[in-house]
Design a protein around this motif. Structure first.
Motif, PDB file in Angstrom:
ATOM      1  N   GLU A  23      46.318  40.375  13.276  1.00  0.00           N
ATOM      2  CA  GLU A  23      46.272  39.151  12.480  1.00  0.00           C
ATOM      3  C   GLU A  23      46.546  37.870  13.256  1.00  0.00           C
ATOM      4  O   GLU A  23      46.438  36.780  12.696  1.00  0.00           O
ATOM      5  N   VAL A  24      46.904  38.006  14.526  1.00  0.00           N
ATOM      6  CA  VAL A  24      47.250  36.837  15.331  1.00  0.00           C
ATOM      7  C   VAL A  24      46.482  36.869  16.642  1.00  0.00           C
ATOM      8  O   VAL A  24      46.385  37.914  17.283  1.00  0.00           O
ATOM      9  N   GLY A  25      45.931  35.721  17.033  1.00  0.00           N
ATOM     10  CA  GLY A  25      45.347  35.567  18.357  1.00  0.00           C
ATOM     11  C   GLY A  25      46.163  34.538  19.113  1.00  0.00           C
ATOM     12  O   GLY A  25      46.462  33.475  18.563  1.00  0.00           O
ATOM     13  N   LEU A  26      46.534  34.847  20.338  1.00  0.00           N
ATOM     14  CA  LEU A  26      47.383  33.933  21.109  1.00  0.00           C
ATOM     15  C   LEU A  26      46.689  33.506  22.386  1.00  0.00           C
ATOM     16  O   LEU A  26      46.157  34.333  23.125  1.00  0.00           O
ATOM     17  N   ILE A  27      46.689  32.199  22.634  1.00  0.00           N
ATOM     18  CA  ILE A  27      46.120  31.620  23.843  1.00  0.00           C
ATOM     19  C   ILE A  27      47.260  31.016  24.648  1.00  0.00           C
ATOM     20  O   ILE A  27      48.044  30.220  24.133  1.00  0.00           O
ATOM     21  N   TYR A  28      47.335  31.397  25.928  1.00  0.00           N
ATOM     22  CA  TYR A  28      48.446  30.980  26.781  1.00  0.00           C
ATOM     23  C   TYR A  28      48.035  29.911  27.786  1.00  0.00           C
ATOM     24  O   TYR A  28      46.869  29.806  28.172  1.00  0.00           O
ATOM     25  N   GLN A  29      49.022  29.170  28.253  1.00  0.00           N
ATOM     26  CA  GLN A  29      48.788  28.147  29.266  1.00  0.00           C
ATOM     27  C   GLN A  29      48.277  28.755  30.569  1.00  0.00           C
ATOM     28  O   GLN A  29      47.405  28.192  31.230  1.00  0.00           O
ATOM     29  N   PHE A  30      48.816  29.922  30.939  1.00  0.00           N
ATOM     30  CA  PHE A  30      48.463  30.525  32.225  1.00  0.00           C
ATOM     31  C   PHE A  30      47.527  31.723  32.065  1.00  0.00           C
ATOM     32  O   PHE A  30      47.521  32.630  32.894  1.00  0.00           O
ATOM     33  N   TYR A  31      46.761  31.749  30.972  1.00  0.00           N
ATOM     34  CA  TYR A  31      45.650  32.679  30.734  1.00  0.00           C
ATOM     35  C   TYR A  31      46.096  34.110  30.462  1.00  0.00           C
ATOM     36  O   TYR A  31      45.618  34.739  29.528  1.00  0.00           O
ATOM     37  N   ASN A  32      46.980  34.678  31.317  1.00  0.00           N
ATOM     38  CA  ASN A  32      47.480  36.051  31.125  1.00  0.00           C
ATOM     39  C   ASN A  32      46.353  37.082  31.048  1.00  0.00           C
ATOM     40  O   ASN A  32      46.369  37.977  30.204  1.00  0.00           O
ATOM     41  N   LEU A  33      45.375  36.954  31.929  1.00  0.00           N
ATOM     42  CA  LEU A  33      44.323  37.955  32.023  1.00  0.00           C
ATOM     43  C   LEU A  33      44.784  39.102  32.919  1.00  0.00           C
ATOM     44  O   LEU A  33      45.634  38.925  33.783  1.00  0.00           O
ATOM     45  N   ILE A  34      44.205  40.284  32.706  1.00  0.00           N
ATOM     46  CA  ILE A  34      44.513  41.432  33.542  1.00  0.00           C
ATOM     47  C   ILE A  34      43.670  41.323  34.821  1.00  0.00           C
ATOM     48  O   ILE A  34      42.442  41.363  34.757  1.00  0.00           O
ATOM     49  N   PRO A  35      44.289  41.181  35.979  1.00  0.00           N
ATOM     50  CA  PRO A  35      43.546  40.877  37.205  1.00  0.00           C
ATOM     51  C   PRO A  35      42.563  41.952  37.646  1.00  0.00           C
ATOM     52  O   PRO A  35      41.586  41.640  38.329  1.00  0.00           O
ATOM     53  N   VAL A  36      42.804  43.224  37.283  1.00  0.00           N
ATOM     54  CA  VAL A  36      41.914  44.303  37.734  1.00  0.00           C
ATOM     55  C   VAL A  36      40.765  44.551  36.764  1.00  0.00           C
ATOM     56  O   VAL A  36      39.916  45.411  37.008  1.00  0.00           O
ATOM     57  N   LEU A  37      40.719  43.806  35.677  1.00  0.00           N
ATOM     58  CA  LEU A  37      39.651  43.966  34.688  1.00  0.00           C
ATOM     59  C   LEU A  37      38.699  42.775  34.757  1.00  0.00           C
ATOM     60  O   LEU A  37      39.129  41.636  34.960  1.00  0.00           O
ATOM     61  N   ASN A  38      37.420  43.026  34.545  1.00  0.00           N
ATOM     62  CA  ASN A  38      36.444  41.940  34.580  1.00  0.00           C
ATOM     63  C   ASN A  38      36.422  41.191  33.248  1.00  0.00           C
ATOM     64  O   ASN A  38      37.207  41.488  32.331  1.00  0.00           O
ATOM     65  N   VAL A  39      35.508  40.233  33.146  1.00  0.00           N
ATOM     66  CA  VAL A  39      35.458  39.374  31.957  1.00  0.00           C
ATOM     67  C   VAL A  39      35.238  40.193  30.695  1.00  0.00           C
ATOM     68  O   VAL A  39      35.973  40.033  29.703  1.00  0.00           O
ATOM     69  N   ARG A  40      34.245  41.063  30.703  1.00  0.00           N
ATOM     70  CA  ARG A  40      33.973  41.874  29.522  1.00  0.00           C
ATOM     71  C   ARG A  40      35.178  42.731  29.152  1.00  0.00           C
ATOM     72  O   ARG A  40      35.534  42.848  27.969  1.00  0.00           O
ATOM     73  N   GLU A  41      35.796  43.340  30.141  1.00  0.00           N
ATOM     74  CA  GLU A  41      36.932  44.232  29.885  1.00  0.00           C
ATOM     75  C   GLU A  41      38.136  43.463  29.359  1.00  0.00           C
ATOM     76  O   GLU A  41      38.839  43.933  28.460  1.00  0.00           O
ATOM     77  N   ASN A  42      38.384  42.265  29.878  1.00  0.00           N
ATOM     78  CA  ASN A  42      39.480  41.453  29.364  1.00  0.00           C
ATOM     79  C   ASN A  42      39.211  41.015  27.932  1.00  0.00           C
ATOM     80  O   ASN A  42      40.121  40.993  27.097  1.00  0.00           O
ATOM     81  N   LEU A  43      37.956  40.665  27.635  1.00  0.00           N
ATOM     82  CA  LEU A  43      37.610  40.237  26.286  1.00  0.00           C
ATOM     83  C   LEU A  43      37.779  41.363  25.268  1.00  0.00           C
ATOM     84  O   LEU A  43      38.249  41.137  24.150  1.00  0.00           O
TER      85      LEU A  43
END
Length: 288
Positions: free
Chosen positions: A147-167
């Motif tokens: 029920e919640v989507g959170l957007i962070y200042q420093f992105y917090n993406l998983i570095p070993v995953l590509n764009v599709r996988e992070n999404l």
């Protein structure tokens, strides 16, 4: 694929109740749009008065979020810090609200409390008409995932995953099937087509934040909470990110709550709330 599965399993263990939990969304319809009150009317309407209306035995929810007498205290005695002090307000479905205030005013504490991350000392938070903190731990985890989507200042993406996988990672962690149509639409709107296989290290800061936005929106959450989403970007990328947020609010009727120190960004919202010393000191509608 083996590397991807290993990464997913690792994230399941280490990040289950962290930021990724907040990026898993409810697969629901967010197309409704509620009316807004004038400045004078908003000041006169308390959070308790703005409860769902009853019509012919059916509950018509005019608001997506309601906060009642929210208080958060850290420490005891001489070390007590009242981060939130009896805060009450409500937000209508499809609204775009900016929360501003100096450092240490309680903005981040409020955001984490709204997102089900930091339990309040007292008071209530309602999302979609349901009291968030009457849930047990397992139910609260489901709330954070869906029920919640959170957007962070420093992105917090998983570095070993590509764009599709992070999404799509939040969807997969929730045991759901990826909505390929929505994924393609997000990639197009966020101008990420052709970069699906790029790792975060191969993207600019603006592109990484677009991935973060897409991750938060992948399952159409009830509400998106953005914590200084442009704080780590230059002016050009900051403008682009704000325009994207406005687009999703306007075209997709996505409810947004954005914390920012930047007054020019706050003025893009429909409503601005000011928090100081844990209290809402100002709340005004700046545009319809």
């Amino acid at each position: 694929m083996t590397c991807y599965n290993s990464a997913v399993n690792s994230v399941k263990i280490n990040f289950h109740t962290s930021f990724l939990s907040l990026c898993r969304q409810k697969n629901g319809d967010n197309s409704g749009k509620a009316g807004t009150a004038s400045n004078s009317e908003r000041k006169e309407i308390s959070a308790k008065q703005r409860k769902p209306l009853l019509s012919k035995g059916l509950v018509i929810i005019m608001e997506i979020l309601r906060v009642e007498n929210l208080t958060k205290v850290y420490g005891k005695g001489d070390n007590e810090v009242r981060a939130l002090d009896n805060v009450s307000f409500s937000i209508e479905k499809g609204d775009f609200v900016a929360i501003i205030g100096p450092s240490g005013s309680g903005k981040s504490t409020l955001l984490h409390t709204l997102g089900g991350v930091d339990k309040p000392t007292s008071g209530k938070v309602f999302v979609g008409g349901n009291d968030v903190y009457t849930r047990n731990d397992e139910q609260l985890a489901v709330f954070r995932r869906r029920e919640v989507g959170l957007i962070y200042q420093f992105y917090n993406l998983i570095p070993v995953l590509n764009v599709r996988e992070n999404l799509t990672l939040p969807v997969l962690l929730d045991g759901r099937k990826v909505n390929e149509d929505r994924l393609r639409e997000l990639l197009t709107v966020l101008d990420l087509k052709g970069r699906e296989n790029h790792l975060p290290s191969q993207l600019s800061g603006g592109q990484q934040q677009r991935v973060s936005i897409g991750r938060a929106l992948m399952n159409a959450p009830s509400i998106v909470l953005a914590d200084e989403p442009t704080g780590n970007l230059d002016s050009k990328n900051s403008h682009e990110i704000v325009e994207l947020l406005k687009l999703f609010n306007r075209e997709y009727k996505q409810t947004l709550v954005v914390i920012t120190h930047d007054e020019s960004i706050a003025l893009q919202a429909k409503r601005i709330m000011t928090i100081e010393d844990g209290r809402i000191t100002r709340d005004e509608e700046v545009r319809k």
